[in-house]
Structures are given as C-alpha cells and as structure tokens.
Design an enzyme around this catalytic site. Structure first.
Site, PDB file in Angstrom:
ATOM      1  CE  LYS A 154      -3.615  -1.942  -2.359  1.00 44.51           C
ATOM      2  NZ  LYS A 154      -2.516  -1.289  -1.641  1.00 44.51           N
ATOM      3  NE  ARG A 188       2.567  -3.078  -7.026  1.00 46.84           N
ATOM      4  CZ  ARG A 188       1.973  -4.251  -7.183  1.00 46.84           C
ATOM      5  NH1 ARG A 188       2.502  -5.154  -7.989  1.00 46.84           N
ATOM      6  NH2 ARG A 188       0.880  -4.535  -6.516  1.00 46.84           N
ATOM      7  CD  GLU A 197     -10.687  -8.022   4.029  1.00 43.66           C
ATOM      8  OE1 GLU A 197     -10.567  -7.227   4.979  1.00 43.66           O
ATOM      9  OE2 GLU A 197      -9.862  -8.922   3.777  1.00 43.66           O
ATOM     10  CE  LYS A 199      -4.993   0.990  -4.498  1.00 45.85           C
ATOM     11  NZ  LYS A 199      -3.872   1.195  -3.631  1.00 45.85           N
ATOM     12  CE1 TYR A 253      -1.593   8.819  -8.454  1.00 47.21           C
ATOM     13  CE2 TYR A 253      -3.243   7.213  -9.194  1.00 47.21           C
ATOM     14  CZ  TYR A 253      -2.177   7.556  -8.382  1.00 47.21           C
ATOM     15  OH  TYR A 253      -1.689   6.647  -7.480  1.00 47.21           O
TER      16      TYR A 253
HETATM   17  C1  PBG Z   1       0.375   0.144  -1.246  1.00 49.38           C
HETATM   18  C2  PBG Z   1      -0.397   0.893  -2.257  1.00 49.38           C
HETATM   19  C3  PBG Z   1      -0.487   0.612  -3.626  1.00 49.38           C
HETATM   20  C4  PBG Z   1      -1.324   1.588  -4.171  1.00 49.38           C
HETATM   21  C5  PBG Z   1      -1.707   2.437  -3.144  1.00 49.38           C
HETATM   22  N1  PBG Z   1      -1.135   1.967  -1.952  1.00 49.38           N
HETATM   23  C6  PBG Z   1       0.209  -0.385  -4.450  1.00 49.38           C
HETATM   24  C7  PBG Z   1       0.009  -1.802  -4.259  1.00 49.38           C
HETATM   25  O1  PBG Z   1      -0.777  -2.279  -3.451  1.00 49.38           O
HETATM   26  O2  PBG Z   1       0.706  -2.525  -4.955  1.00 49.38           O
HETATM   27  C8  PBG Z   1      -1.711   1.672  -5.618  1.00 49.38           C
HETATM   28  C9  PBG Z   1      -2.184   2.986  -6.093  1.00 49.38           C
HETATM   29  C10 PBG Z   1      -2.239   3.141  -7.564  1.00 49.38           C
HETATM   30  O3  PBG Z   1      -2.007   2.205  -8.350  1.00 49.38           O
HETATM   31  O4  PBG Z   1      -2.536   4.260  -7.978  1.00 49.38           O
HETATM   32  N2  PBG Z   1       1.015   0.978  -0.340  1.00 49.38           N
END
Ligand code: PBG
Length: 344
Positions: free
Chosen positions: A208, A218, A247, A262, A327
């Site tokens: 990630k 957010r 990772e 991601k 989405y």
């Molecule tokens: C953290 C989390 C995030 C997303 C999924 N889980 C945000 C981040 O790491 O800041 C992002 C998902 C998205 O942007 O669609 N719990």
C-alpha cells in the site's frame, strides 16, 4: 526454443499476417478477448456511519454514500440481487480517541453493522472488514503514537489483534489490515487462531503506497491527519517496486491468505510483478482518487465515463488481479444487468 528464436518466426509477417482480421466485428473481438471482468471479480467498498438517520452523500465520491445501518442493509440487498457478493466495509464512528477504541469495541460501528449484515445475508455475502485505526483515532493516524509522536508499530499491533477478533466475532469472513505496520499479518493471524477463528481469512494490504489518490476517501471517513501530517513513515514510497515484493513476501510468510496492491492504475507494474510471483490470490484496490478523477473528467465532457471505467477495470484484470476493489462495482453491475435485459 529460445524466446528470440520463437519470435523470429513472426518476422516480416505482413502481408500474410493481418491482426486486423480478428478485429472486424464485435463478436470476433469478444471471442479473442484475453480478459473479461465479471461480477465475481469485484469487491464493493462501503461506508457505514454511526449516529446518522439518513445516508449522507460524499461529494468527492459521486454515487457513494455514508450509510446508516438501515440503508447499508438495503443497499447490500440490492447489490446482491445485481450479482455482487464481496463487500469491503469501513466505519465512520461518532467519536474518536487516542487509542482508536471504536475499531475494537464490540459496540463499534463496523462490528454492529457486521452482525446485522451477517444475520441477514449469511454466506450469500462475503464480508471483508477493513482493519485499521485511522477512522477511529483522534490523530487520524493508522496507529497509536509513542511518547515522541511517532506511530508506535508494536503497540499498534496489539490493537489490531483486538480489532481482528472483534470483527471476526461480529461475522467478518475476511479481515483486511490496511495500516502497513510491520508484522501486522502475523500478529492478526495469531490472535484470530487463539480466539478460535482459524477459518477466517486475511486479505493483506501488502503493498500500500503513500498515495495522493486517497483524498476523497478521507472525506468519506472524515479523517484528517493532525498537524498536516502524512503516512509516509508507514505506507510505501510510490517509487519502490522491489520493496513491494518484500512486503508481499513477508505477508505470505506471516500467513496472508490474499495479498493486495493499492492503488491500482498507477501501480500496474507492481500488480503485475506481484501476480507473477504470488501463490495466493491477488487483489487490487482502485482507490477513491482513481474513481473520482474519471468522474470529474467525464463531467467536464473530457472523457467518456463508460469507456474509461471499463478500460481501467480491464487493465487491472489484465495486469493480474483476481479481485478488484472498486467504487465502480455498483455501476458495473447495473450496466451488466441492463445489458442482460436488453439482450446485449
Ligand atoms: C486506511 C485506508 C485508506 C484507504 C483504505 N484504507 C486511506 C489511507 O490510507 O489514507 C483508501 C481507500 C481509497 O482511497 O479509496 N484505513
């Protein structure tokens, strides 16, 4: 035969070889298509918010809402009827604290919603719970802070363990740790096993990246990092592919049942490298910013939404994803159902 000898056979193919022959009609093209995205590939991200009586639309994520418990259940029911089965659940709590306690409290919003969903839909739905503290901490960080204000890796692991057990007890089929703490998969596996949840799976957000593409998310979870901070001390540097493989390897060794890359579109090379080496299924998360950019440009008439959304989904699958968290899933399912009813 070496790869080079093999490709030599195809030297100077024209005019004998004409690739356009297989592009002449839609039916020909469909038959030779290498990948096709199906409803089974898709995971729907959903948000449930504590303390609201009506769903709240998220302006930066067109078509996506923060749900009440009731509207969440209705929407899942509608999507199940459309043929979607995998759901990734995020919670928006009414209050936050330093320890992110809503993430592991049995009365926390995700736990309450999970109970309700599984009571209602059972094994018809695959319930994946995002496992992190950031929605629940007053600092907006994915973990708790130590005395100098850094995210404390090992103290955070203990809370992730509690969250995993709380989510499993509430009915989660899969827990998906997204906080990028070192050792999170192993810690969670151990906690789940000790609590008797040996059958529940872990989808590790293995690679990630500290991406600018999480902005709309957010908004969706009302998270702001204190003091204009960022997540670069735990999420990965966008430039690093080799590190992503490390990772993934570590998560596999710690017991990940599935691994994830991601965001998706900006990291297709990483996704493809992971898909090549992974002995377990690979997920890709097309994140909020990737979705909203397509909507924003389409709204201006600069691109065509349907064409670009389908192109992106195909690209993610072509790069090697077995599961795509997106989405666009509800939109895609509606499109497919429309095509079925019009015989197209
Ligand atoms: C953290 C989390 C995030 C997303 C999924 N889980 C945000 C981040 O790491 O800041 C992002 C998902 C998205 O942007 O669609 N719990």
């Amino acid at each position: 035969m070496s790869l080079q000898d093999w490709s030599l056979q195809f030297l100077a193919p024209f005019p004998m070889r004409r690739p356009r022959r297989l592009r002449r009609t839609p039916a020909i093209r469909a038959g030779v298509r290498e990948v096709a995205v199906t409803l089974d590939d898709l995971v729907v991200p959903m948000f449930v918010r504590e303390g609201i009586s009506e769903p709240v639309e998220i302006p930066s994520l067109p078509g996506v809402s923060q749900h009440t418990l009731d509207s969440l259940i209705k929407e899942v029911e509608r999507l199940l009827e459309l043929g979607l089965h995998w759901f990734l659940l995020f919670g928006v709590p009414q209050s936050k604290d330093a320890q992110g306690s809503g993430a592991y409290d049995d009365k926390g919003i995700v736990q309450v919603a999970s109970h309700a969903l599984k009571d209602r839909f059972g094994s018809d739905m695959v319930l994946v719970c995002d496992l992190c503290l950031d929605e629940y901490t007053d600092t907006g960080h994915c973990g708790v802070l130590d005395s100098v204000g850094d995210v404390d890796n090992d103290a955070t692991l203990k809370l992730y363990q509690r969250a995993a057990v709380a989510q499993a007890a509430a009915g989660a089929d899969v827990v998906a740790p997204s906080g990028m703490m070192d050792g999170q998969v192993g810690a969670i596996r151990q906690a789940l096993d000790e609590a008797g949840f040996k059958e529940r799976a872990i989808l590790a957000y293995s690679a990630k990246f500290a991406s600018g593409l999480y902005g709309p998310f957010r908004d969706a979870v009302d998270v702001e990092i204190v003091g204009g901070g960022n997540r670069r001390s735990y999420q990965q540097d966008p430039a690093n592919k080799r590190e992503a493989l490390l990772e993934v390897a570590m998560d596999l060794a710690e017991g990940a049942d599935m691994v994830m890359v991601k965001p998706a579109i900006a990291y297709l090379d990483v996704l493809s490298a992971v898909a090549e080496i992974s002995p377990v299924p690979v997920a890709a998360y097309q994140v909020s910013g990737e979705y909203s950019m397509v909507h924003a440009a389409a709204e201006r008439g600069w691109i065509e939404l349907e064409a670009v959304a389908l192109e992106h989904l195909s690209a993610i699958k072509r790069a090697g994803a077995d599961l795509i968290i997106t989405y666009f899933a509800p939109w895609f399912a509606a499109l497919k159902s429309q095509q079925r009813s019009s015989g197209g």
